[in-house]
Scaffold this active site. Structure first.
Site, PDB file in Angstrom:
ATOM      1  N   HIS A  39       8.400  -0.190  -4.949  1.00 41.01           N
ATOM      2  CA  HIS A  39       9.299  -1.350  -5.039  1.00 41.01           C
ATOM      3  C   HIS A  39      10.763  -0.932  -4.923  1.00 41.01           C
ATOM      4  O   HIS A  39      11.651  -1.576  -5.460  1.00 41.01           O
ATOM      5  CB  HIS A  39       9.044  -2.153  -6.324  1.00 41.01           C
ATOM      6  N   THR A  40      10.992   0.149  -4.217  1.00 43.92           N
ATOM      7  CA  THR A  40      12.366   0.591  -3.952  1.00 43.92           C
ATOM      8  C   THR A  40      12.788   0.263  -2.520  1.00 43.92           C
ATOM      9  O   THR A  40      13.973   0.185  -2.233  1.00 43.92           O
ATOM     10  CB  THR A  40      12.507   2.116  -4.136  1.00 43.92           C
ATOM     11  N   LEU A 129      -3.582  -0.218   0.457  1.00 44.48           N
ATOM     12  CA  LEU A 129      -3.487   0.969   1.321  1.00 44.48           C
ATOM     13  C   LEU A 129      -2.978   0.606   2.720  1.00 44.48           C
ATOM     14  O   LEU A 129      -3.115   1.362   3.658  1.00 44.48           O
ATOM     15  CB  LEU A 129      -4.841   1.681   1.401  1.00 44.48           C
ATOM     16  N   SER A 131      -3.709  -1.771   5.146  1.00 47.03           N
ATOM     17  CA  SER A 131      -4.506  -2.005   6.352  1.00 47.03           C
ATOM     18  C   SER A 131      -3.743  -2.905   7.317  1.00 47.03           C
ATOM     19  O   SER A 131      -3.879  -2.771   8.536  1.00 47.03           O
ATOM     20  CB  SER A 131      -5.850  -2.631   5.991  1.00 47.03           C
ATOM     21  N   SER A 132      -2.905  -3.813   6.808  1.00 46.91           N
ATOM     22  CA  SER A 132      -2.200  -4.718   7.726  1.00 46.91           C
ATOM     23  C   SER A 132      -1.146  -3.971   8.538  1.00 46.91           C
ATOM     24  O   SER A 132      -1.030  -4.191   9.747  1.00 46.91           O
ATOM     25  CB  SER A 132      -1.604  -5.913   6.983  1.00 46.91           C
ATOM     26  N   ASP A 176       5.624   0.682   4.744  1.00 43.40           N
ATOM     27  CA  ASP A 176       4.246   0.773   5.243  1.00 43.40           C
ATOM     28  C   ASP A 176       4.210   0.965   6.763  1.00 43.40           C
ATOM     29  O   ASP A 176       3.465   1.801   7.280  1.00 43.40           O
ATOM     30  CB  ASP A 176       3.461  -0.497   4.870  1.00 43.40           C
ATOM     31  N   TYR A 226       5.378 -10.596  -5.694  1.00 46.73           N
ATOM     32  CA  TYR A 226       6.218  -9.713  -4.876  1.00 46.73           C
ATOM     33  C   TYR A 226       7.545 -10.410  -4.565  1.00 46.73           C
ATOM     34  O   TYR A 226       8.626  -9.842  -4.741  1.00 46.73           O
ATOM     35  CB  TYR A 226       5.473  -9.366  -3.584  1.00 46.73           C
TER      36      TYR A 226
HETATM   37  C1  GLA Z   1       4.117  -3.381  -0.260  1.00 48.31           C
HETATM   38  C2  GLA Z   1       5.225  -3.593   0.769  1.00 48.31           C
HETATM   39  C3  GLA Z   1       6.127  -2.349   0.855  1.00 48.31           C
HETATM   40  C4  GLA Z   1       6.625  -1.942  -0.533  1.00 48.31           C
HETATM   41  C5  GLA Z   1       5.459  -1.860  -1.531  1.00 48.31           C
HETATM   42  C6  GLA Z   1       5.922  -1.605  -2.933  1.00 48.31           C
HETATM   43  O1  GLA Z   1       3.257  -2.361   0.168  1.00 48.31           O
HETATM   44  O2  GLA Z   1       4.679  -3.845   2.053  1.00 48.31           O
HETATM   45  O3  GLA Z   1       7.205  -2.608   1.733  1.00 48.31           O
HETATM   46  O4  GLA Z   1       7.619  -2.821  -0.991  1.00 48.31           O
HETATM   47  O5  GLA Z   1       4.679  -3.041  -1.520  1.00 48.31           O
HETATM   48  O6  GLA Z   1       6.516  -0.357  -3.042  1.00 48.31           O
END
Ligand code: GLA
Length: 395
Positions: A39-40, A129, A131-132, A176, A226
């Site tokens: 969450h950074t 993990l 997948s998207s 991601d 989120y």
């Molecule tokens: C999800 C989001 C990422 C990130 C994480 C938390 O995976 O897609 O961008 O914010 O949560 O670290």
């Protein structure tokens, strides 16, 4: 993990059965596990993910018209859409990641050709993990090759992130998609999400294993929570700007500056900001520890990260906490934490290699006793980012 790991050759053969004739290429893009820095990324901060050897694979062939035909091996479903009018699908939600990529590529001025594509994968769905991001990234590479152009990996990551945000509608950060494009085998990737500078950081070659533990609790609340967390971070920034107009994101704030402004913030907003600020510090310290081979210290930063996500950021859940607690109960565990957005999904643990079977057995038992659920474990290796995997020698 329920799916079989198929090879690129098998996928090419299945393509022939579904679409008649051979594919041009098979591409793959990996899922990811985030070692620390949670969450950074939407606060312009630091992250340290690794791409994993569970992936999304696409066998594809260009078409001479403007139609995209898809087959998902996972869902056993066919779908198609036209490149001239790309709408969001209400059923067959998996197609939206491919539609989104096509829409964003076209909106950025790329001329796309139609394509036949067979999609398969081994990344567990809805488990944190990514997948998207793996599907978006693989789809982007497939469209690039079918349409005769190539993006650089950072550009590809930005296209995939835009697809997720503007088309699918999830306001994610860049982590991601970035790691899906730029991962490197046997390395974690230290990323500065503000400048997009990155540095592969070697993982220990021997003695330490990376174990992902799936709580098998799907991430229910994740989308709404989120967005709430993002809003709380933005609120903290607005208040902190009163004291220092140069603050653009929580990345720009130290813990002492936050403490000086504490009286202006609600208790909750203060704790959210404290997580982000201390997490950024933990990433920097743990990258140094990893580079210098101090694995036990790295593990302690992972533990602190989890505690902060649980207590200050409040994105853990009973299942994640139970699994982390069970993992930390074993002397062979260096560190253990939730990974990804939270509210279910997976933990990541660093464990002495020779204790892996014992870890899986003991943590599985303790987790079952605490929650009544059966865990799944994956011992994983850090893998490369998106690339062509068939035919051999094609880049
Ligand atoms: C999800 C989001 C990422 C990130 C994480 C938390 O995976 O897609 O961008 O914010 O949560 O670290």
């Amino acid at each position: 993990m329920t799916q079989q790991r198929g090879t690129a050759e098998t996928l090419a053969m299945t393509f022939e059965e579904r679409f008649e004739g051979a594919p041009d290429v098979v591409v793959r893009a990996p899922g990811r596990v985030n070692l620390i820095g949670e969450h950074t990324d939407y606060n312009d901060g630091y992250v340290l993910p690794a791409a994993i050897d569970y992936d999304v694979t696409i066998a594809c062939r260009a078409r001479s018209d403007r139609t995209v035909r898809l087959y998902s091996a996972l869902f056993g479903e066919r779908a198609s859409f036209r490149l001239d009018r790309i709408g969001k699908a209400r059923t067959q939600g998996w197609t939206n990641y491919v539609r989104g990529i096509a829409a964003i590529l076209q909106a950025s001025g790329h001329a796309l050709a139609g394509m036949d594509a067979l999609i398969a994968g081994t990344v567990p769905l809805s488990s944190g993990l990514s997948s998207s991001a793996a599907l978006e990234t693989a789809a982007c590479l497939a469209f690039e090759i079918s349409s005769g152009f190539r993006l650089g990996p950072v550009e590809r990551a930005l296209v995939a992130q835009r697809a997720e945000r503007e088309f699918v509608g999830v306001q994610c950060g860049i982590m991601d998609q970035f790691i899906a494009c730029l991962g490197r085998a046997d390395h974690a990737l230290f990323i500065d999400t503000r400048s997009l500078a990155y540095e592969p950081t070697p993982l220990p070659e021997q003695g330490v294993a990376l174990i992902i533990g799936n709580t098998n609790k799907q991430r229910g609340l994740v989308d709404s929570e989120y967005n709430t967390r993002r809003a709380e971070c933005e609120e903290a920034v607005r208040v902190l700007q009163l004291a220092n107009p140069n603050v653009q994101a929580l990345r720009d704030v130290s813990l002492s500056e936050l403490d000086a402004a504490r009286y202006r913030l609600s208790e909750r907003t203060y704790r959210r900001a404290r997580h982000v600020i201390t997490e950024n510090d933990r990433v920097l310290a743990s990258v140094r520890a990893l580079r210098e081979g101090r694995i036990a210290e790295f593990g302690r930063w992972m533990n602190d990260s989890h505690d902060s996500l649980r207590d200050d950021y409040e994105v853990s859940c009973a299942e994640l906490d139970a699994m982390v607690e069970a993992a930390r109960g074993l002397p062979e565990t260096f560190g253990s934490r939730m990974t990804g957005a939270g509210f279910g999904g997976c933990t990541v643990s660093l464990v002495a290699s020779d204790a892996v079977p014992r870890f899986m057995e003991r943590v599985g038992e303790a987790y079952k006793a605490a929650t009544g659920r059966t865990a799944t474990f994956y011992a994983c290796r850090a893998a490369d980012g998106a690339k062509v995997v068939w035919p051999a020698g094609r880049e």
